[in-house]
Design a protein around this motif. Structure first.
Motif, PDB file in Angstrom:
ATOM      1  N   VAL A 168       0.851  -1.193   0.000  1.00 29.89           N
ATOM      2  CA  VAL A 168       0.000   0.000   0.000  1.00 29.89           C
ATOM      3  C   VAL A 168       0.883   1.238   0.000  1.00 29.89           C
ATOM      4  CG1 VAL A 168      -1.695   1.345   1.272  1.00 29.89           C
ATOM      5  CG2 VAL A 168      -1.920  -1.118   1.169  1.00 29.89           C
TER       6      VAL A 168
ATOM      7  N   ASN B 154     -15.619  -4.736  -4.579  1.00 33.18           N
ATOM      8  CA  ASN B 154     -15.591  -3.933  -3.363  1.00 33.18           C
ATOM      9  C   ASN B 154     -15.731  -4.798  -2.116  1.00 33.18           C
ATOM     10  OD1 ASN B 154     -14.943  -1.326  -3.338  1.00 33.18           O
ATOM     11  ND2 ASN B 154     -16.981  -0.540  -2.927  1.00 33.18           N
ATOM     12  N   ASN B 155     -15.134  -5.948  -2.137  1.00 37.34           N
ATOM     13  CA  ASN B 155     -15.334  -6.897  -1.065  1.00 37.34           C
ATOM     14  C   ASN B 155     -13.988  -7.475  -0.625  1.00 37.34           C
ATOM     15  OD1 ASN B 155     -16.227  -8.865   0.639  1.00 37.34           O
ATOM     16  ND2 ASN B 155     -17.121 -10.150  -0.948  1.00 37.34           N
ATOM     17  N   PRO B 156     -13.411  -6.950   0.460  1.00 35.45           N
ATOM     18  CA  PRO B 156     -12.118  -7.494   0.889  1.00 35.45           C
ATOM     19  C   PRO B 156     -12.199  -8.983   1.211  1.00 35.45           C
ATOM     20  CG  PRO B 156     -12.662  -5.507   2.139  1.00 35.45           C
ATOM     21  CD  PRO B 156     -13.869  -5.860   1.336  1.00 35.45           C
TER      22      PRO B 156
ATOM     23  N   GLU C 189     -13.680 -11.245  -0.444  1.00 34.56           N
ATOM     24  CA  GLU C 189     -14.125 -11.968  -1.631  1.00 34.56           C
ATOM     25  C   GLU C 189     -13.694 -13.429  -1.596  1.00 34.56           C
ATOM     26  OE1 GLU C 189     -12.542 -10.419  -5.282  1.00 34.56           O
ATOM     27  OE2 GLU C 189     -13.944 -11.545  -6.527  1.00 34.56           O
TER      28      GLU C 189
ATOM     29  N   LEU D  29     -20.555  -1.983  -6.751  1.00 33.69           N
ATOM     30  CA  LEU D  29     -19.596  -1.448  -5.779  1.00 33.69           C
ATOM     31  C   LEU D  29     -20.229  -1.269  -4.407  1.00 33.69           C
ATOM     32  CD1 LEU D  29     -17.652   1.450  -7.505  1.00 33.69           C
ATOM     33  CD2 LEU D  29     -16.818  -0.794  -6.908  1.00 33.69           C
TER      34      LEU D  29
ATOM     35  N   ASN E 238     -11.323  -1.039   6.685  1.00 37.48           N
ATOM     36  CA  ASN E 238     -10.274  -0.290   6.017  1.00 37.48           C
ATOM     37  C   ASN E 238      -9.155  -1.279   5.730  1.00 37.48           C
ATOM     38  OD1 ASN E 238      -8.327   1.551   5.279  1.00 37.48           O
ATOM     39  ND2 ASN E 238      -8.113   2.467   7.315  1.00 37.48           N
ATOM     40  N   ILE E 239      -8.903  -1.515   4.455  1.00 35.55           N
ATOM     41  CA  ILE E 239      -7.870  -2.503   4.104  1.00 35.55           C
ATOM     42  C   ILE E 239      -6.506  -1.973   4.509  1.00 35.55           C
ATOM     43  CG2 ILE E 239      -6.710  -3.674   2.199  1.00 35.55           C
ATOM     44  CD1 ILE E 239      -9.274  -3.847   0.766  1.00 35.55           C
TER      45      ILE E 239
ATOM     46  N   LEU F  35      -2.744  -4.611   2.567  1.00 33.35           N
ATOM     47  CA  LEU F  35      -3.250  -5.660   1.663  1.00 33.35           C
ATOM     48  C   LEU F  35      -3.267  -7.023   2.350  1.00 33.35           C
ATOM     49  CD1 LEU F  35      -1.565  -4.705  -1.742  1.00 33.35           C
ATOM     50  CD2 LEU F  35      -3.863  -4.171  -0.984  1.00 33.35           C
TER      51      LEU F  35
ATOM     52  N   LEU G 209      -5.374   1.823   3.439  1.00 23.19           N
ATOM     53  CA  LEU G 209      -5.933   2.499   2.280  1.00 23.19           C
ATOM     54  C   LEU G 209      -6.536   3.852   2.603  1.00 23.19           C
ATOM     55  CD1 LEU G 209      -6.011   1.807  -0.559  1.00 23.19           C
ATOM     56  CD2 LEU G 209      -6.161  -0.366   0.536  1.00 23.19           C
TER      57      LEU G 209
ATOM     58  N   ARG H 156     -14.388   2.984  -3.846  1.00 21.95           N
ATOM     59  CA  ARG H 156     -13.833   1.735  -4.368  1.00 21.95           C
ATOM     60  C   ARG H 156     -12.790   1.126  -3.460  1.00 21.95           C
ATOM     61  NH1 ARG H 156     -13.950  -0.074  -9.909  1.00 21.95           N
ATOM     62  NH2 ARG H 156     -12.499  -1.657  -9.264  1.00 21.95           N
ATOM     63  N   SER H 157     -12.446   1.806  -2.362  1.00 23.52           N
ATOM     64  CA  SER H 157     -11.278   1.352  -1.601  1.00 23.52           C
ATOM     65  C   SER H 157     -11.405  -0.091  -1.104  1.00 23.52           C
ATOM     66  CB  SER H 157     -10.958   2.310  -0.461  1.00 23.52           C
ATOM     67  OG  SER H 157     -11.964   2.252   0.513  1.00 23.52           O
ATOM     68  N   PRO H 158     -12.612  -0.603  -0.779  1.00 30.42           N
ATOM     69  CA  PRO H 158     -12.652  -2.020  -0.389  1.00 30.42           C
ATOM     70  C   PRO H 158     -12.284  -2.975  -1.523  1.00 30.42           C
ATOM     71  CG  PRO H 158     -14.615  -0.881   0.377  1.00 30.42           C
ATOM     72  CD  PRO H 158     -13.914   0.040  -0.558  1.00 30.42           C
ATOM     73  N   SER H 159     -12.185  -2.431  -2.744  1.00 27.34           N
ATOM     74  CA  SER H 159     -11.813  -3.269  -3.890  1.00 27.34           C
ATOM     75  C   SER H 159     -10.305  -3.382  -4.054  1.00 27.34           C
ATOM     76  CB  SER H 159     -12.360  -2.680  -5.186  1.00 27.34           C
ATOM     77  OG  SER H 159     -13.623  -3.165  -5.457  1.00 27.34           O
ATOM     78  N   ALA H 160      -9.556  -2.775  -3.157  1.00 30.32           N
ATOM     79  CA  ALA H 160      -8.116  -2.665  -3.382  1.00 30.32           C
ATOM     80  C   ALA H 160      -7.467  -4.003  -3.729  1.00 30.32           C
ATOM     81  CB  ALA H 160      -7.451  -2.071  -2.147  1.00 30.32           C
ATOM     82  N   LEU H 161      -7.891  -5.067  -3.041  1.00 36.30           N
ATOM     83  CA  LEU H 161      -7.262  -6.359  -3.307  1.00 36.30           C
ATOM     84  C   LEU H 161      -7.606  -6.843  -4.701  1.00 36.30           C
ATOM     85  CD1 LEU H 161      -7.957  -7.961   0.122  1.00 36.30           C
ATOM     86  CD2 LEU H 161      -5.734  -7.817  -0.939  1.00 36.30           C
ATOM     87  N   HIS H 162      -8.882  -6.713  -5.040  1.00 36.45           N
ATOM     88  CA  HIS H 162      -9.348  -7.118  -6.363  1.00 36.45           C
ATOM     89  C   HIS H 162      -8.565  -6.365  -7.447  1.00 36.45           C
ATOM     90  CE1 HIS H 162     -12.767  -8.809  -8.708  1.00 36.45           C
ATOM     91  NE2 HIS H 162     -12.381  -7.886  -9.557  1.00 36.45           N
TER      92      HIS H 162
ATOM     93  N   ARG I  29      -5.796  -4.809  -7.176  1.00 41.92           N
ATOM     94  CA  ARG I  29      -4.385  -5.136  -7.140  1.00 41.92           C
ATOM     95  C   ARG I  29      -4.104  -6.428  -7.920  1.00 41.92           C
ATOM     96  NH1 ARG I  29       0.053  -2.777  -4.877  1.00 41.92           N
ATOM     97  NH2 ARG I  29       1.616  -4.352  -4.448  1.00 41.92           N
TER      98      ARG I  29
END
Lengths: 958, 467
Positions: free
Chosen positions: A198, A626-628, A630, A749, A834-835, A838, B332, B376-382, B384
């Motif tokens: 990050v 939008n799904n950590p 997933e 999203l 909050n991610i 990563l 993030l 969109r920040s929760p999509s960061a892993l996707h 990435r």
């Protein structure tokens, strides 16, 4: 020398404490595991209470929740009586209150009715202020209770003072919390240290380990630091170059922890930020599962830092308590001031007795007639039946009702449907055991009654590292306990490689552009220009994504297709060279290995004979935006990956003529006309993707096309069934709308519930599909195919249990505990997530790493332990369990429930503490409907089993 | 004298009276639409009968959409009259002699596009939040606060006097703080909310003081007495000393809301609320509120080179601080908060340099881009994984940067400065908060002993005189 012994002791204490840390790794591969893995050696009921003490969490649902379930009939009186009788054993009939009631009667009354436990002050207030008509304070009963209590001996409780100085401080003056000061910094350095990309500027000196890196950053004190950490640079400088274990020992001494409490201090200190400590531990244990930078994180370093921070903060705070000396004296002083907890006061006790007396019908005269001993016994019986005990029994009753409903359904179905209804004419489809596949299988069977389905762990016996054509590295696709020894690569067909090169280069350039834009928007000059000039363009995706999620994603998907896929690819499955790859794995399988894989799987599911012309192998995965979390929705048997490539690999192996001839030579024949095909089912959008369709010979094309149509039709029906669970979707949604709805969810999203994952899972049925076919199991049952007829020595059953036991119970217990305590065991609501780094999510800007499942995933879950129903004799199950100690331990300690379903007689026996006992169905009635939709229409909640007529060929239904 | 800024011959063929009435109606609509939804959603909830989720979202969304549409219509009308400002007089709060506190709105080339932009963005975030907060216990509360925010935003943007501006500004502040503390069962969230609110209140002193000075100088809070002309080419009507004083105070006020050094500490902490509110507040609208106020009062800045110089220094300083600190953030939302701060700093500098149109475009562009990024920040892993797949490897760490020129020891030092967020908070704590606190404590102690002394002497007398 002494130092070494002590270090060794500390090291062992750390190892012991580490088993309590969450085992969840980086979130991009989320594997559902038992959240209380560290407690599996203890029996379930004791373990959850123990764990609740260790973590400060809830062992069961709140009592009020169970009472709601009782009120709506989900728990019944009979359940309460049964679990109470079993729990009390012979003491149930012990007379109380001079023989006026039995212990069981008393406790049953307390289970059925909420009794308020109040303290003295509240009771006094109630007595003086509340003016109901029959004023309690003036009743005869109340006076009798007050007198009686005065004569009985009170029970006194003592609490051990905590060991961590911070906990002690907090208990004495809640405003003084050193963690409030130390945690933000500790979180910041851990997060920066473990960061997987990050921050554009990674922490310098990470190769020195966590402690080393922080020392080199902080040992030179400068700048206006926070008041508490003025002493930090000196403390860190003193630790430079020393063994972390000695640093820990030194801090323990400086903190003044009394000898003998070392171990507890270590445990409490590690658990104070257990998410981060667990992640550090995970980096240490499984560097192979770290996404990018496997930095040398070690738990000892973390603990050393934690203790240094604690010590520095405690030394800073000591003068505020008017204490200048060393921390050891402070500790003793604080402990002496630590409030011991006494039992309830006399007014509160009288109030309790009074309530109970009203409940069980004891009169004032009855109470007055009790002597001191009788009264004390009555009070002890009431007091001993505390909240935890009540909740435990209510939970058991809750599970019992579920067990009865399910087993009754199975028994009734067996009595309704004559055996031997297995269709042998149509397609055979092999799915994952996943409980989400239950519904798609059921709908497929309804759509095409000639179709036969099977369930097996969704990696289809092919443990491999898989390197897809669009992936940049390989990922493991197999259960988490297995480390694959083979790597399989997806390559373009030879005539398409030119094409592929072009696409790849376009893709790389686009990727570079996208990455450049995202990074650039954070920089100064580039960022300023970028945002000022091009920022407004973002309005297009912003509005489109929010207003038209499904269309936008379709559009993006189309655009993506230009650079991805479309070309024909194949798996490089066969090994041509025996030299291992750099990571130590072998490049592909050889023919004998492939033959073994194919044979094992077909034997496992009972398909040695009678293969159809078309056999489909269907893996599953889940796509959401939008799904950590997933990855939590992907295939558990693939270790949080997608099972499609495994299905494809299996089909390719089984189609290989050399594999077939190798099998034939060993007495296992696959008919020449049998063709295997592979597909993947997206459990979020209910779409099917078929692999390598050109491999289907012309002779099978027609059946294949028909099967594809059936799959799509089943997908629509499945979407409709899933939509009943989504509150935001009207219950009368049309099936095609339902499909669009789930497609939109996968691409939206704003959607925090793309699907409900494994929520509501409760059962695992190991046996022939012929015995559950047509039974509506409400997406709550893992279905494992197993043919007891072909497994005399229990070898296959042992193999199956070894694979599915840990996976299914892990999923079940992850959901169960996340649901029981969504904030303590689960990761709470998703909204502020909050991610970070990563690797995980925090709540807001600086919290512990949140492990477990989010509330939005478990909100519809019904927390019951997984009920294994195995179609085999008890002797065979016992024989199989002795070969799989890991699963035998789960069974013995009651982390899963177990029932045996006799293959010959249909009788069901349930494992209890005193061994197997027969299940006597309460009711033999089973609703019969034409199709699943007739049963679930208009319903949101969990549904009882029902029989679906459409799953059977009309002519043969009994 | 109040200059007459609207005359018939400046319009493109539409009679002045008609456009005036039209603008009046439209401006009132822009203001009333979100306010009405606030009442429609808030009042039933207050009496214990909250509207359903769908209705709530729809209602608040309709308010924003109406504001947006009214804004667009106003824009068209304004175009017909060459963007000559239209002052809408809604009433007078009180008037004493030559002094009056009036309630005035202004529709011009700055406020109306800004209303369109903010209402539009609110509508989008509203639609997003409707799904995102589904089944959340605080659902209605969120939308009530969003409506408060929307109303405050439009009030602030359309303000034609410093009094109205202050009212809108306060709506913004309170809704922002309450949304940061949305999850009030968590201690961190409440603390972060309190910190943001405190910072706001401290800086609000600037706006309040500016208002007092303006009233003192021109006898009313109306902007038309301070400057006249069409934005961005208005002229200042007050002497440079007043202009400088007011400008400096406005800059001080703006610094807090827009997270400028040394008042930026609350911004990364503000990411405690639900993602959509973080997006609209700290990615898009609230963070630029300070910049908007400065744009509004640009003519004053024109006459105050000192304030402009200060503005450039603060802006550039903030941008550098935020880039440095942002580059080490490993979560993030903090990373995005510092990215927002960087751009807000640049926008301040642009305003200081007099690049008004650029600043306005920059605000709008940045707000849209950043809110998308935060949503969109929760999509960061996707994202990435997609990026890695496209590049066939890890994206590098952004290429060359300034720090690479430093020797390793200084790099470590600088990293630590960045990790400690530039020591900004502690510097403020030690330099300002602690001394003030100690002073207050002394005052408190003095008062206590005084009261005690009084009490003693009183009770002594009382006892003597008693029975």
């Amino acid at each position: 020398m002494d130092d070494e012994i002590r270090n060794g002791r500390i090291g062992q204490a750390i190892e012991r404490a580490a088993r309590f840390l969450p085992s969840q790794g980086p979130i991009d591969i989320f594997v559902a595991q038992n959240i209380l893995q560290g407690f599996e050696d203890e029996p379930f009921e004791a373990a959850v209470v123990h764990a609740a003490q260790v973590y400060g969490t809830q062992p069961f649902l709140a009592e009020a929740r169970y009472r709601e379930e009782f009120a709506r009939g989900r728990i019944r009186d009979a359940d309460l009586e049964a679990v109470l009788a079993a729990d009390l054993g012979p003491s149930a009939h012990e007379p109380l209150a001079g023989g006026r009631l039995s212990l069981q009667e008393l406790l049953l009354a307390l289970l059925r009715n909420p009794v308020e436990k109040e303290d003295d002050v509240t009771v006094r207030w109630t007595l003086s202020e509340a003016d109901d008509e029959n004023h309690l304070a003036t009743t005869e009963l109340w006076l009798a209770c007050v007198e009686a209590v005065a004569s009985a001996r009170p029970a006194v409780l003592h609490r051990q003072p905590p060991v961590r100085i911070r906990d002690l401080l907090q208990a004495i003056s809640p405003a003084l919390d050193t963690d409030e000061h130390t945690n933000p910094l500790l979180i910041r350095v851990c997060s920066s240290y473990l960061d997987q990309g990050v921050a554009t500027w990674p922490m310098p000196g990470r190769e020195k380990g966590l402690l080393g890196a922080v020392i080199s950053l902080y040992e030179a004190g400068f700048g206006p630091t926070e008041p508490w950490n003025v002493g930090l640079p000196a403390a860190l400088a003193a630790a430079r170059g020393r063994n972390p274990l000695s640093v820990i020992a030194q801090q323990i001494d400086l903190l003044g922890t009394p000898p003998g409490m070392e171990e507890e201090l270590i445990e409490r200190s590690l658990l104070s930020l257990r998410g981060w400590a667990g992640m550090v531990r995970h980096f240490e244990d499984r560097p192979d599962r770290v996404p990018v930078a496997a930095v040398p994180a070690r738990l000892v370093d973390f603990l050393a830092l934690r203790l240094i921070f604690d010590r520095v903060a405690a030394e800073w705070i000591a003068p505020k308590l008017g204490h200048g000396g060393e921390l050891a004296r402070l500790w003793t002083e604080l402990r002496d001031r630590y409030p011991p907890r006494y039992g309830a006061g006399s007014v509160a006790r009288a109030f309790m007795v009074c309530q109970v007396a009203r409940l069980v019908g004891l009169s004032a005269a009855d109470i007055r007639s009790l002597d001191e001993n009788e009264m004390t016994r009555l009070e002890r019986a009431i007091g001993g039946f505390d909240g935890i005990t009540r909740r435990r029994l209510l939970h058991l009753a809750y599970e019992r009702r579920h067990e009865i409903e399910l087993l009754d359904g199975l028994a009734a179905r067996a009595s309704l449907v004559e055996p031997g209804l297995i269709p042998r004419s149509g397609v055979q489809a092999i799915f994952c055991i996943d409980e989400r596949c239950e519904s798609i299988r059921r709908h497929l069977e309804e759509t095409d009654p000639a179709c036969e389905t099977f369930g097996t762990a969704g990696f289809f016996g092919v443990p491999m590292y898989f390197h897809g054509i669009d992936d940049w590295h390989s990922i493991p696709l197999c259960p988490i306990v297995v480390r694959p020894r083979h790597t399989v690569i997806e390559v373009p067909e030879s005539n398409a490689s030119m094409h592929q090169a072009l696409r790849r280069s376009v893709r790389r350039h686009l990727g570079r552009l996208k990455g450049g834009l995202a990074d650039g928007s954070r920089t100064l000059i580039r960022g300023g220009l970028l945002t000022a000039v091009f920022g407004a363009i973002a309005a297009v995706p912003l509005v489109a994504r929010v207003a038209f999620p499904r269309l936008t994603s379709l559009l993006f998907h189309r655009a993506d297709q230009f650079t991805k896929r479309r070309i024909r690819t194949r798996l490089e499955l066969e090994r041509t060279d025996d030299t291992p790859l750099p990571d130590g794995t072998l490049a592909g399988f050889d023919v004998s290995e492939m033959a073994a894989i194919v044979r094992t799987l077909l034997e496992d599911i009972g398909l040695e004979k009678g293969l159809a012309r078309l056999v489909a192998v269907i893996g599953h995965g889940s796509t959401s935006l939008n799904n950590p979390h997933e990855s939590a929705y992907d295939c558990g048997a693939c270790g949080g990956g997608r099972g499609g490539p495994n299905a494809w690999a299996f089909a390719t192996m089984a189609n290989d003529p050399r594999v077939r001839s190798h099998l034939g030579r060993n007495g296992f024949s696959i008919p020449e006309e049998t063709v295997f095909v592979a597909a993947m089912h997206d459990t979020c959008s209910d779409a099917f993707t078929f692999y390598d369709e050109t491999a289907v010979p012309a002779t099978h094309r027609q059946e294949y096309a028909a099967f594809q149509r059936s799959c799509r039709e089943a997908g629509v029906a499945d979407a409709k069934e899933r939509c009943r669970r989504f509150d935001a979707v009207p219950l009368d949604v049309r099936p095609e709308q339902a499909l669009r709805q789930v497609e939109a969810r996968a691409a939206d999203l704003a959607q925090v519930r793309p699907e409900y994952g494994h929520a509501t899972n409760a059962v695992c049925i190991v046996g022939r599909r012929a015995r559950t076919r047509g039974l509506f199991l409400d997406r709550r049952a893992f279905l494992v195919s197993y043919d007891p007829d072909a497994d005399a020595d229990a070898a296959i059953l042992a193999r199956i249990l070894a694979a599915v036991g840990p996976v299914c119970s892990g999923i079940n217990l992850a959901y169960m505990f996340s649901c029981i305590d969504p904030r303590g065991y689960g990761s709470g609501t998703k909204l502020p997530h909050n991610i970070t780094g990563l690797i995980g999510v925090m709540d807001g800007h600086a919290s512990d790493l949140r492990t477990g499942l989010p509330w939005q995933t478990v909100e519809i879950h019904e927390p019951v332990r997984l009920l294994f129903v195995i179609e085999a004799s008890t002797a065979r199950i016992e024989a199989a369990l002795t070969r799989v100690p890991a699963v035998a331990r789960l069974v013995a300690n009651e982390w899963v429930r177990l029932a045996a379903w006799d293959p010959a007689t249909d009788a069901i026996v349930v494992l209890g503490r005193e061994g197997f006992r027969p299940h006597k169905p309460e009711s033999w009635s089973l609703p019969v409907v034409d199709r699943s939709v007739d049963w679930f229409a208009g319903q949101r909640g969990n549904l009882r089993p029902a029989l679906i007529r459409a799953a059977f060929d009309e002519r043969r239904t009994g | 004298m109040i200059p007459l800024i609207c005359s018939v011959n400046q319009t493109r063929g539409l009679p002045a009276g008609l456009t005036q009435d039209l603008v009046l109606m439209l401006v009132v609509a822009q203001l009333l639409a979100p306010a009405a939804t606030l009442a429609a959603v808030g009042l039933p909830a207050l009496f214990g009968f909250p509207l359903g989720e769908r209705r709530t979202t729809w209602c608040v969304g309709a308010g924003f959409a109406t504001g947006f549409a009214a804004g667009l219509a106003t824009l068209v009308v304004l175009w017909f009259r060459n963007f000559v400002p239209e002052v809408v007089h809604l009433g007078t709060w009180f008037a004493v002699g030559h002094h009056a506190a009036t309630i005035e709105l202004v529709a011009d080339g700055l406020s109306v596009p800004y209303v369109c932009f903010s209402s539009g963005l609110c509508a989008v975030v509203n639609a997003f939040a409707g799904k995102y907060l589904h089944r959340e216990p605080g659902f209605t509360r969120f939308f009530v606060l969003l409506a408060v925010f929307g109303t405050g935003m439009n009030l602030m943007v359309l303000a034609g006097s410093i009094d109205v501006l202050f009212a809108g500004w306060e709506f913004l502040g309170i809704s922002s703080a309450l949304l940061i503390g949305f999850f009030h069962e968590r201690q961190n969230a409440v603390k972060a909310a309190l910190r943001a609110f405190t910072t706001y209140r401290i800086c609000d002193v600037g706006l309040l003081a500016a208002g007092v000075i303006v009233h003192q100088a021109v006898g009313s809070g109306d902007f038309e007495r301070l400057f006249s002309g069409t934005w961005p080419h208005a002229q200042c009507l007050v002497p440079p000393t007043t202009a400088t004083l007011v400008s400096l105070l406005l800059v001080f006020a703006a610094m807090g809301k827009s997270g400028q050094v040394p008042f930026s500490g609350w911004l990364p902490r503000a990411m405690e609320g639900p993602t959509p509110s973080s997006a609209i507040f700290y990615g898009a609208l609230s963070i630029h509120a300070g910049a908007y106020v400065l744009l509004r009062c640009e003519p004053l800045l024109d006459a105050a080179p000192l304030a402009r110089l200060l503005l450039v220094m603060i802006g550039v300083g903030t941008a550098i601080h935020a880039v440095l600190v942002g580059s080490v953030q490993s979560d993030l939302k903090a990373m995005l908060a510092y990215a927002s701060m960087t751009q807000a700093g640049l926008i301040f500098a642009e305003i200081g340099l007099g690049l008004r149109t650029l600043a306005l475009i920059h605000i709008v562009s940045h707000a849209i881009l950043r809110s998308l990024q935060i949503l969109r920040s929760p999509s960061a892993l996707h994202d990435r994984h997609e990026l890695e797949a496209a590049l066939g490897g890890h994206p590098g760490s952004g290429g060359w940067s300034f720090k690479d020129m430093l020797p390793e020891k200084f790099q470590r030092l600088l990293y630590r400065v960045a990790l400690e967020r530039g020591f900004e908070e502690m510097a403020v704590m030690r330099g300002v908060v602690d001394p003030v606190w100690r002073g207050l404590e002394r005052l408190d102690a003095a008062e206590r002993s005084w009261v005690e002394w009084l009490g003693k002497s009183w009770s002594w007398r009382h006892r003597r005189g008693g029975p």
